[in-house]
Design a protein around this motif. Structure first.
Motif, PDB file in Angstrom:
ATOM      1  N   ARG B 343       1.044  -0.965  -0.008  1.00 54.95           N
ATOM      2  CA  ARG B 343       0.013  -0.130  -0.492  1.00 54.95           C
ATOM      3  C   ARG B 343       0.911   1.174  -0.079  1.00 54.95           C
ATOM      4  O   ARG B 343       1.784   1.327   0.947  1.00 54.95           O
ATOM      5  CB  ARG B 343      -0.222   0.168   1.222  1.00 54.95           C
ATOM      6  N   VAL B 344       0.570   1.710  -0.956  1.00 54.17           N
ATOM      7  CA  VAL B 344       1.592   2.954  -1.231  1.00 54.17           C
ATOM      8  C   VAL B 344       0.746   4.777  -1.361  1.00 54.17           C
ATOM      9  O   VAL B 344      -0.590   4.257  -1.578  1.00 54.17           O
ATOM     10  CB  VAL B 344       2.185   3.069  -2.633  1.00 54.17           C
ATOM     11  N   LYS B 345       1.442   5.473  -0.197  1.00 56.88           N
ATOM     12  CA  LYS B 345       1.068   6.673   0.095  1.00 56.88           C
ATOM     13  C   LYS B 345       1.122   7.754  -0.866  1.00 56.88           C
ATOM     14  O   LYS B 345       2.082   7.584  -1.777  1.00 56.88           O
ATOM     15  CB  LYS B 345       1.337   7.563   0.876  1.00 56.88           C
ATOM     16  N   VAL B 346      -0.378   8.415  -2.111  1.00 60.62           N
ATOM     17  CA  VAL B 346      -0.527   9.132  -3.215  1.00 60.62           C
ATOM     18  C   VAL B 346       0.279  10.959  -2.352  1.00 60.62           C
ATOM     19  O   VAL B 346      -0.996  11.062  -2.235  1.00 60.62           O
ATOM     20  CB  VAL B 346      -1.251   8.827  -4.049  1.00 60.62           C
ATOM     21  N   GLY B 347       1.268  11.327  -3.526  1.00 59.11           N
ATOM     22  CA  GLY B 347       1.295  13.002  -3.670  1.00 59.11           C
ATOM     23  C   GLY B 347       0.958  13.343  -4.816  1.00 59.11           C
ATOM     24  O   GLY B 347       1.122  12.110  -5.731  1.00 59.11           O
ATOM     25  N   SER B 348       0.537  14.392  -5.090  1.00 60.70           N
ATOM     26  CA  SER B 348       0.562  15.278  -6.971  1.00 60.70           C
ATOM     27  C   SER B 348       1.372  15.682  -6.887  1.00 60.70           C
ATOM     28  O   SER B 348       1.738  16.670  -5.571  1.00 60.70           O
ATOM     29  CB  SER B 348      -0.954  14.802  -6.689  1.00 60.70           C
ATOM     30  N   LEU B 349       2.422  16.628  -8.352  1.00 60.81           N
ATOM     31  CA  LEU B 349       2.984  17.582  -8.058  1.00 60.81           C
ATOM     32  C   LEU B 349       1.861  19.060  -9.001  1.00 60.81           C
ATOM     33  O   LEU B 349       2.538  19.927  -9.281  1.00 60.81           O
ATOM     34  CB  LEU B 349       4.064  17.183  -8.701  1.00 60.81           C
ATOM     35  N   SER B 350       0.574  17.834  -9.518  1.00 57.90           N
ATOM     36  CA  SER B 350       0.046  18.546 -10.598  1.00 57.90           C
ATOM     37  C   SER B 350      -1.166  18.944  -9.202  1.00 57.90           C
ATOM     38  O   SER B 350      -1.725  18.349  -9.298  1.00 57.90           O
ATOM     39  CB  SER B 350      -0.456  18.134 -11.771  1.00 57.90           C
ATOM     40  N   SER B 351      -1.914  20.297 -10.219  1.00 59.25           N
ATOM     41  CA  SER B 351      -3.117  20.642  -9.144  1.00 59.25           C
ATOM     42  C   SER B 351      -4.381  20.617  -9.391  1.00 59.25           C
ATOM     43  O   SER B 351      -4.848  21.442 -10.861  1.00 59.25           O
ATOM     44  CB  SER B 351      -2.718  22.183  -8.257  1.00 59.25           C
ATOM     45  N   TYR B 352      -4.732  19.793  -9.369  1.00 62.05           N
ATOM     46  CA  TYR B 352      -6.465  19.557  -9.866  1.00 62.05           C
ATOM     47  C   TYR B 352      -7.268  20.270  -9.551  1.00 62.05           C
ATOM     48  O   TYR B 352      -7.911  21.046 -11.029  1.00 62.05           O
ATOM     49  CB  TYR B 352      -6.952  18.592  -9.312  1.00 62.05           C
ATOM     50  N   HIS B 353      -7.532  20.904  -8.377  1.00 65.07           N
ATOM     51  CA  HIS B 353      -7.836  22.520  -8.619  1.00 65.07           C
ATOM     52  C   HIS B 353      -7.577  23.537  -9.130  1.00 65.07           C
ATOM     53  O   HIS B 353      -8.165  23.907  -9.845  1.00 65.07           O
ATOM     54  CB  HIS B 353      -7.704  22.325  -6.447  1.00 65.07           C
ATOM     55  N   ALA B 354      -6.392  23.447  -8.833  1.00 63.11           N
ATOM     56  CA  ALA B 354      -6.191  25.021 -10.151  1.00 63.11           C
ATOM     57  C   ALA B 354      -5.813  24.570 -11.666  1.00 63.11           C
ATOM     58  O   ALA B 354      -6.503  25.185 -12.397  1.00 63.11           O
ATOM     59  CB  ALA B 354      -4.247  25.379 -10.083  1.00 63.11           C
ATOM     60  N   ALA B 355      -6.010  23.170 -12.553  1.00 63.97           N
ATOM     61  CA  ALA B 355      -6.709  23.144 -13.638  1.00 63.97           C
ATOM     62  C   ALA B 355      -7.803  23.201 -13.589  1.00 63.97           C
ATOM     63  O   ALA B 355      -8.196  24.032 -14.333  1.00 63.97           O
ATOM     64  CB  ALA B 355      -5.746  22.068 -13.605  1.00 63.97           C
ATOM     65  N   ARG B 356      -8.797  22.319 -12.400  1.00 60.77           N
ATOM     66  CA  ARG B 356     -10.033  23.178 -13.052  1.00 60.77           C
ATOM     67  C   ARG B 356     -10.665  24.682 -12.629  1.00 60.77           C
ATOM     68  O   ARG B 356     -11.571  25.240 -13.651  1.00 60.77           O
ATOM     69  CB  ARG B 356     -10.932  21.979 -11.538  1.00 60.77           C
ATOM     70  N   ARG B 357      -9.518  25.026 -11.523  1.00 58.48           N
ATOM     71  CA  ARG B 357     -10.278  26.691 -12.175  1.00 58.48           C
ATOM     72  C   ARG B 357      -9.314  27.523 -13.847  1.00 58.48           C
ATOM     73  O   ARG B 357     -10.035  28.260 -13.874  1.00 58.48           O
ATOM     74  CB  ARG B 357      -9.165  27.983 -11.563  1.00 58.48           C
ATOM     75  N   CYS B 358      -8.481  27.076 -14.380  1.00 59.59           N
ATOM     76  CA  CYS B 358      -8.129  26.816 -15.230  1.00 59.59           C
ATOM     77  C   CYS B 358     -10.081  26.993 -15.880  1.00 59.59           C
ATOM     78  O   CYS B 358      -9.926  26.990 -17.439  1.00 59.59           O
ATOM     79  CB  CYS B 358      -7.067  26.348 -16.020  1.00 59.59           C
ATOM     80  N   ALA B 359      -9.500  25.568 -15.997  1.00 60.16           N
ATOM     81  CA  ALA B 359     -11.103  24.879 -17.172  1.00 60.16           C
ATOM     82  C   ALA B 359     -12.025  25.864 -17.366  1.00 60.16           C
ATOM     83  O   ALA B 359     -12.421  26.436 -17.926  1.00 60.16           O
ATOM     84  CB  ALA B 359     -10.925  23.458 -16.786  1.00 60.16           C
ATOM     85  N   HIS B 360     -12.064  26.271 -15.829  1.00 57.31           N
ATOM     86  CA  HIS B 360     -13.311  27.469 -15.445  1.00 57.31           C
ATOM     87  C   HIS B 360     -13.186  28.984 -15.836  1.00 57.31           C
ATOM     88  O   HIS B 360     -14.431  29.119 -16.915  1.00 57.31           O
ATOM     89  CB  HIS B 360     -14.284  27.183 -14.366  1.00 57.31           C
ATOM     90  N   LEU B 361     -11.699  29.132 -15.833  1.00 62.28           N
ATOM     91  CA  LEU B 361     -11.732  31.044 -17.114  1.00 62.28           C
ATOM     92  C   LEU B 361     -12.052  30.723 -18.486  1.00 62.28           C
ATOM     93  O   LEU B 361     -12.075  31.359 -19.568  1.00 62.28           O
ATOM     94  CB  LEU B 361     -10.648  31.005 -16.130  1.00 62.28           C
ATOM     95  N   LEU B 362     -11.653  29.683 -18.680  1.00 67.80           N
ATOM     96  CA  LEU B 362     -11.271  29.737 -20.138  1.00 67.80           C
ATOM     97  C   LEU B 362     -12.957  29.248 -20.467  1.00 67.80           C
ATOM     98  O   LEU B 362     -13.550  30.481 -21.472  1.00 67.80           O
ATOM     99  CB  LEU B 362     -10.468  28.213 -21.007  1.00 67.80           C
ATOM    100  N   ARG B 363     -13.588  28.770 -19.720  1.00 64.85           N
ATOM    101  CA  ARG B 363     -15.014  28.057 -20.796  1.00 64.85           C
ATOM    102  C   ARG B 363     -15.892  28.921 -20.325  1.00 64.85           C
ATOM    103  O   ARG B 363     -16.323  29.570 -21.315  1.00 64.85           O
ATOM    104  CB  ARG B 363     -16.084  26.901 -18.690  1.00 64.85           C
ATOM    105  N   GLU B 364     -15.243  30.502 -19.314  1.00 68.70           N
ATOM    106  CA  GLU B 364     -16.650  31.853 -18.958  1.00 68.70           C
ATOM    107  C   GLU B 364     -16.142  32.229 -20.434  1.00 68.70           C
ATOM    108  O   GLU B 364     -17.177  33.121 -20.516  1.00 68.70           O
ATOM    109  CB  GLU B 364     -16.105  32.832 -17.338  1.00 68.70           C
ATOM    110  N   GLU B 365     -14.749  32.845 -20.330  1.00 63.32           N
ATOM    111  CA  GLU B 365     -13.998  33.769 -21.265  1.00 63.32           C
ATOM    112  C   GLU B 365     -14.867  33.435 -22.875  1.00 63.32           C
ATOM    113  O   GLU B 365     -15.444  33.654 -23.949  1.00 63.32           O
ATOM    114  CB  GLU B 365     -13.044  33.417 -21.951  1.00 63.32           C
ATOM    115  N   VAL B 366     -15.305  31.658 -23.131  1.00 64.87           N
ATOM    116  CA  VAL B 366     -15.763  31.730 -24.419  1.00 64.87           C
ATOM    117  C   VAL B 366     -17.340  31.930 -24.653  1.00 64.87           C
ATOM    118  O   VAL B 366     -16.995  31.702 -25.431  1.00 64.87           O
ATOM    119  CB  VAL B 366     -14.834  29.693 -24.881  1.00 64.87           C
TER     120      VAL B 366
END
Lengths: 136, 396
Positions: B343-366
């Motif tokens: 059983r291996v603990k997982v960490g992440s270097l990419s931020s899904y939270h920030a990626a989601r914000r980017c996807a939302h911001l572009l959605r609003e711009e489009v």
């Protein structure tokens, strides 16, 4: 019995007194020290849990204050800056007590639950964005 | 079937139906593929994470008298001056002058190129120091001055490799801790790190590069930019699932945009103890829903995407090509995965939270009609591998 997490800041002159000894011996308090930096001729810091009867804790803290020691009843030893945090989650696997945790599995937002922090400082070493810092 | 022109007309009129690559999953589940394909115009994808192959060209304008910079530093971080007189390239992984690096192991790497880029985009004052040998037309031999991004004629981000289609999950099978670009890895598979936005990630939503190509308009940290080339190490002929999703790195993109239009929260310096410095970027890319098949590919889910588990104590540095199996992003996001029975603990270097914000911001711009799509001028290569570097004693 209650437990309080305290952050004590010692002025330069009071670091030679056995304060913790008196808290145990005279006030019946159970002490769990997370982190301490007490060096002669420098400001000192002590982060600890005290457990005992509320009135004993209060009397013990009055005793500590008599040495011009400042007591913060909240965690000031380790700070997490939500402005610098990008919510990447790199800290999650390095935080042994889950003080740093995922608040919402859908948004994967990171939160910091101060009272769970034991000040191991793993997050300071591992945060790529410098979101975690230490008072000392 | 829709065309780029039809979609752009709907965007311009403010009537375009735009959803993120996360929202599209439930949308299609509830309304069905064909009906959704007729309704949806654009799906916004995004990612946020360290992207070492990033940097920027800056033009300072000419001082009086002029200088042709031959060596230069910004906030004590060296920049490349082997271009015209007052043009420089500032790279994300450059260390600060006199950084002890790993002399006191593990080095802290608190400040470097990525942090200078962060400060530049945030509008902070930076210090330029440059030297020259002096010429008839460029007599000045030294300059030291303060500037902000507003003082520059151009500040153009030019990133040779961003948006890796998929990425390794890093582990350490040795008995000592190791410090890597995937962070601190504890011995004996105690933890692992992944780095992908999974179901939100641009090239996992367009696995065969049908809509993302050279010339595609992208949202690079808030600025309207473009794909200017295939990214370095673009290797589409990788191993893939039956659905065509890469199970290793795969494709990459080279991106460019004007830094004066970027949002500071999506341009962030990165410090990796024992490894070095980098730059984390937030990137969103719109996918035009030209037909049902394009839409179907954007409904990819974390459970469908498999990432290779790689031992960074041996297999990665020694290029053995061995993996310790694969895990899905759904498993990774649960916080714990099983690797080699542990059983291996997982960490992440990419931020899904920030990626989601980017996807939302572009959605609003489009949606607001401010981000028209640009069809690719040329497709990305769909078949090519990546070669290693042979070490030879004499010219071949």
């Amino acid at each position: 019995m209650i437990t309080r997490k305290l952050f004590l800041r010692f002025p330069k002159c009071e670091t030679e007194k056995p304060i913790v000894y008196h808290l145990v011996k005279d006030y019946n308090l159970i002490i769990n020290i997370f982190r301490a930096k007490v060096t002669a001729n420098e400001e000192g810091y002590l982060v600890l849990d005290v457990t005992g009867r509320e009135e004993d804790i209060d009397r013990g803290m009055d005793f500590v204050r008599s040495f011009q020691v400042t007591i913060d009843p909240v965690n000031k030893g380790v700070r997490w800056d939500p402005q610098r945090c990008t919510h990447c989650g790199n800290c999650i696997s390095h935080c042994p007590t889950h003080a740093l945790h995922i608040v919402d599995p859908a948004s994967r937002e990171i939160g910091f639950q101060e009272e769970l922090c034991i000040e191991c400082l793993n997050c300071l070493e591992n945060c790529p964005f410098g979101a975690c810092s230490s008072a000392f | 079937m829709k065309t780029y022109d039809e979609i752009n007309e709907r965007i311009a009129s403010g009537r375009a139906v735009v959803v993120t690559a996360e929202e599209v999953i439930d949308y299609v589940d509830s309304r069905g593929l064909e009906r959704s394909a007729a309704e949806i115009d654009v799906v916004t994808t995004a990612t946020f994470g360290p992207m070492c192959s990033s940097g920027c060209f800056l033009n300072f304008g000419h001082s009086t008298p002029r200088i042709r910079m031959t060596e230069a530093w910004i906030d004590d971080v060296a920049v490349y001056t082997g271009v015209a007189a007052v043009d420089v390239y500032l790279g994300a992984t450059e260390l600060r002058h006199n950084d002890p690096a790993n002399m006191d192991y593990p080095g802290r790497f608190e400040f470097g190129g990525g942090h200078v880029i962060e400060r530049l985009v945030a509008g902070k004052a930076l210090q330029l120091f440059a030297l020259s040998y002096g010429t008839s037309d460029y007599p000045r031999r030294e300059i030291r001055t303060w500037f902000t991004i507003r003082d520059l004629n151009q500040a153009i981000m030019v990133n040779p490799r961003n948006c890796y289609q998929n990425y390794n999950v890093a582990v350490n099978a040795s008995d000592k801790r190791i410090y890597t670009y995937m962070g601190l890895l504890e011995p004996n598979l105690a933890n692992c790190t992944y780095c992908s936005a999974g179901q939100l990630s641009p090239l996992l939503n367009d696995p065969f590069y049908e809509t993302i190509g050279i010339g595609t308009a992208v949202w690079l940290a808030g600025a309207r930019g473009h794909v200017y080339a295939e990214g370095t190490q673009h290797a589409p002929s990788c191993r893939r699932t039956d659905e065509g999703l890469p199970t290793e790195g795969g494709g990459t993109l080279a991106l460019t945009a004007d830094m004066k239009e970027m949002r500071p929260e999506f341009v962030r310096g990165v410090s990796l103890p024992g490894y070095g410095v980098s730059l984390a970027l937030g990137i969103a890319i719109p996918i035009p829903i030209l037909d049902a098949e394009v839409l179907r590919r954007t409904t990819v889910r974390d459970r469908d995407i498999r990432a290779p588990v790689v031992d960074y104590s041996r297999d990665y540095p020694e290029m053995t090509g061995r993996t310790l199996g694969h895990v899905t992003y759904e498993e990774l996001r649960s916080g714990e995965v099983r690797i080699e029975g542990r059983r291996v603990k997982v960490g992440s270097l990419s931020s899904y939270h920030a990626a989601r914000r980017c996807a939302h911001l572009l959605r609003e711009e489009v949606r607001a009609g401010r981000f028209p799509l640009a069809p690719p001028l040329r497709p990305l290569p769909r078949e090519q591998g990546m070669q290693g570097l042979r070490i030879t004693g004499e010219p071949r």
